[in-house]
Design a protein around this motif. Structure first.
Motif, short mmCIF file in Angstrom:
data_model
loop_
_atom_site.label_atom_id
_atom_site.label_comp_id
_atom_site.label_asym_id
_atom_site.label_seq_id
_atom_site.Cartn_x
_atom_site.Cartn_y
_atom_site.Cartn_z
N GLY A 11 -0.55 25.62 9.01
CA GLY A 11 -0.22 24.46 8.19
C GLY A 11 -1.41 24.03 7.35
O GLY A 11 -1.70 22.84 7.23
N CYS A 13 -1.91 24.01 4.17
CA CYS A 13 -1.68 23.54 2.80
C CYS A 13 -1.62 22.02 2.68
O CYS A 13 -1.58 21.48 1.58
CB CYS A 13 -0.41 24.16 2.22
N SER A 18 -6.32 21.21 4.52
CA SER A 18 -7.05 22.08 3.60
C SER A 18 -8.48 21.56 3.39
O SER A 18 -9.43 22.35 3.31
CB SER A 18 -6.33 22.20 2.26
N ASP A 35 0.91 28.80 5.92
CA ASP A 35 1.79 27.65 5.68
C ASP A 35 3.11 28.15 5.12
O ASP A 35 3.26 29.34 4.79
CB ASP A 35 1.15 26.65 4.71
N LYS A 36 4.08 27.23 4.99
CA LYS A 36 5.40 27.61 4.45
C LYS A 36 5.28 28.12 3.03
O LYS A 36 5.99 29.03 2.62
CB LYS A 36 6.34 26.40 4.49
N TYR A 53 -5.75 32.95 2.97
CA TYR A 53 -4.52 32.27 3.40
C TYR A 53 -3.31 33.08 2.97
O TYR A 53 -3.40 33.96 2.10
CB TYR A 53 -4.45 30.85 2.83
N TRP A 57 4.67 32.78 8.43
CA TRP A 57 4.04 32.82 9.75
C TRP A 57 4.00 34.27 10.23
O TRP A 57 5.03 34.85 10.57
CB TRP A 57 4.80 31.93 10.74
N VAL A 76 3.56 20.88 10.83
CA VAL A 76 4.53 21.79 10.23
C VAL A 76 4.96 22.86 11.23
O VAL A 76 6.01 23.48 11.06
CB VAL A 76 3.93 22.45 8.96
#
Length: 464
Positions: A11, A13, A18, A35-36, A53, A57, A76
């Motif tokens: 997570g 982002c 971040s 992240d998504k 990054y 997942w 998240v």
């Protein structure tokens, strides 16, 4: 932490996550994240910092160079998140980001900025003031500054400044984040019921701030806004020294003679019978209160007033805090006001500056879609000429989650006190409506915690 070399963020982002990742990377750690999805400006900051990054997942990517030494798990990550499951199954050390902050950023002098209003702005401004005056603070705040000022930094100084968020620490830990930060100094702006999804009653919400105040030690300090809702009542319960600020001349720090224009603010702060002239490029009279609070805390820490005023002058503010996105006959603002009270405050500020029509596009956070929040909407949009509710972002609901209003139901409810309210589900139709129903001197303001799916950019492109 001495043996930790590789830290992975599930997570990454989020603005706070971040910022923490970049701060760690700068101190020499290998940092990766997932992240998504990734979007500017956060993705740009991560890329420029040299952090690896990826979207989605993927255990094989997280473990490409071996298992991480530590994993920071954001909200998240659900219980079925593949990376989180792998971490637990393989006994890899993990923490929520507030737990990590408590261990790694909190210093001997821990300054926490908390309250419904202004905690991001005050924590950012106070971090800037301390940094400009060579206090070398470690700090973190949950927003992006409009100038080249990172949202987090880790130093070897004796001071830390943290935004004290009252939302839950993690999916597995419902304590407010600020409970973990061991405040020796607390800047308290306001205490008004929010986040009804997590705190279904006002009493439960207030209990968290009662606990926060109790954490400040006897030799600590609370700088409290006398005009903030419920602040005096709770601050006076503290065992520590309390210093008040606000517009009342009886406060230790008071502000007066406010001039607010499209170019910023000018006002005076009075302390110990001395008057200090303050100039700031920030918009909105509500920022006077935030600046006064930061001034008071900085002064109590021993920074000279003339140095504080110079730092205030050079602080350019935060993105999404009455951020002017474009201006060409029509002015477009973006503001993170995701609750009725915050929306009302932002709209009142705009009305005090602009003479044209004000159109508000509003999307509340999850808690303010609950039916329990309905009473707070009464007359919240009194300073807007019209209100538009867009298609609301989807939110996950568990079996025990309170029923929430959809966009149409929210629009119908607001319309009972503000007749010129409508629901426009289609984004393109909404943008077209804005262009067709605004003229010179009008103001369009987007209010909400989500990003409005590119509508702001579409409007700006159309009017410039």
């Amino acid at each position: 932490m001495n043996n930790t070399k590789h830290i992975h963020f599930i997570g990454i982002c989020g603005v706070a996550m971040s910022a923490l990742a970049i701060a760690l990377h700068k101190t020499g750690y290998t940092v990766t994240g997932s992240d998504k999805g990734f979007y500017p400006p956060v993705s740009t900051h991560l890329k420029n910092a040299g952090i690896t990054y990826y979207p989605g997942w993927h255990v094989e990517k997280m473990t490409k160079h071996g298992d991480p030494d530590l994993v920071i798990v954001g909200n998240v990550a659900s219980s079925t998140n593949p990376e989180f499951l792998y971490v637990q199954e393989n006994n890899i050390a993990y923490k929520s980001y507030p737990e990590f902050v408590a261990e790694f950023l909190v210093k001997e002098h821990s300054i926490v900025c908390a309250g419904n209003f202004g905690k991001t702005s005050t924590s950012a401004l106070l971090s800037w003031i301390l940094k400009e005056n060579e206090y070398k603070p470690s700090y973190m705040f949950g927003g992006l500054a409009t100038h080249n000022f990172p949202s987090a930094e880790i130093t070897d100084g004796a001071y830390s400044v943290l935004e004290g968020d009252e939302y839950k620490t993690a999916r597995w830990d419902t304590r407010p984040k600020f409970m973990l930060y061991s405040p020796t100094h607390l800047l308290l702006t306001s205490i008004s019921w929010d986040h009804a999804d997590l705190y279904p009653t006002e009493a439960l919400y207030m209990k968290q701030f009662e606990h926060l105040v109790s954490l400040v030690p006897k030799n600590g300090l609370i700088v409290a806004c006398k005009d903030g809702k419920n602040v005096t009542e709770y601050a006076k319960q503290s065992q520590s020294r309390v210093v008040f600020y606000g517009k009342d001349e009886e406060n230790e720090y008071s502000y007066t003679n406010i001039t607010s224009t499209k170019n910023g603010l000018h006002f005076d702060i009075i302390h110990n019978s001395s008057t200090y002239s303050i100039t700031s490029p920030l918009l909105g009279t509500y920022m006077v209160e935030n600046i006064c609070g930061a001034f008071a805390m900085a002064s109590e820490l021993g920074i000279q007033p003339q140095n504080i005023t110079q730092s205030v002058r050079t602080f350019l503010g935060m993105r999404r805090r009455l951020e002017k996105r474009c201006e060409n006959n029509i002015t477009v603002f973006d503001d993170i006001a995701h609750s009725p009270e915050k929306a009302a405050s932002t709209l009142a500020t705009l009305r005090s500056i602009y003479t044209g029509k004000i159109i508000a596009i509003y999307e509340p956070n999850t808690g303010n879609r609950n039916k329990e929040a309905v009473p707070q909407y009464a007359h919240a949009f009194a300073h807007a000429d019209s209100v538009i509710i867009p298609r609301l972002s989807a939110v996950k609901q568990g079996p025990n989650t309170p029923e929430i209003m959809d966009g149409k139901a929210l629009s119908d409810m607001i319309e009972t006190t503000h007749p010129n309210t409508k629901y426009i589900e289609d984004d393109n139709e909404l943008v077209t409506h804005l262009i067709e129903h605004t003229k010179k001197e009008d103001v369009i303001v987007f209010l909400g915690s989500h990003g409005f799916r590119g509508m702001i950019e579409m409007v700006c492109k159309a009017i410039t």
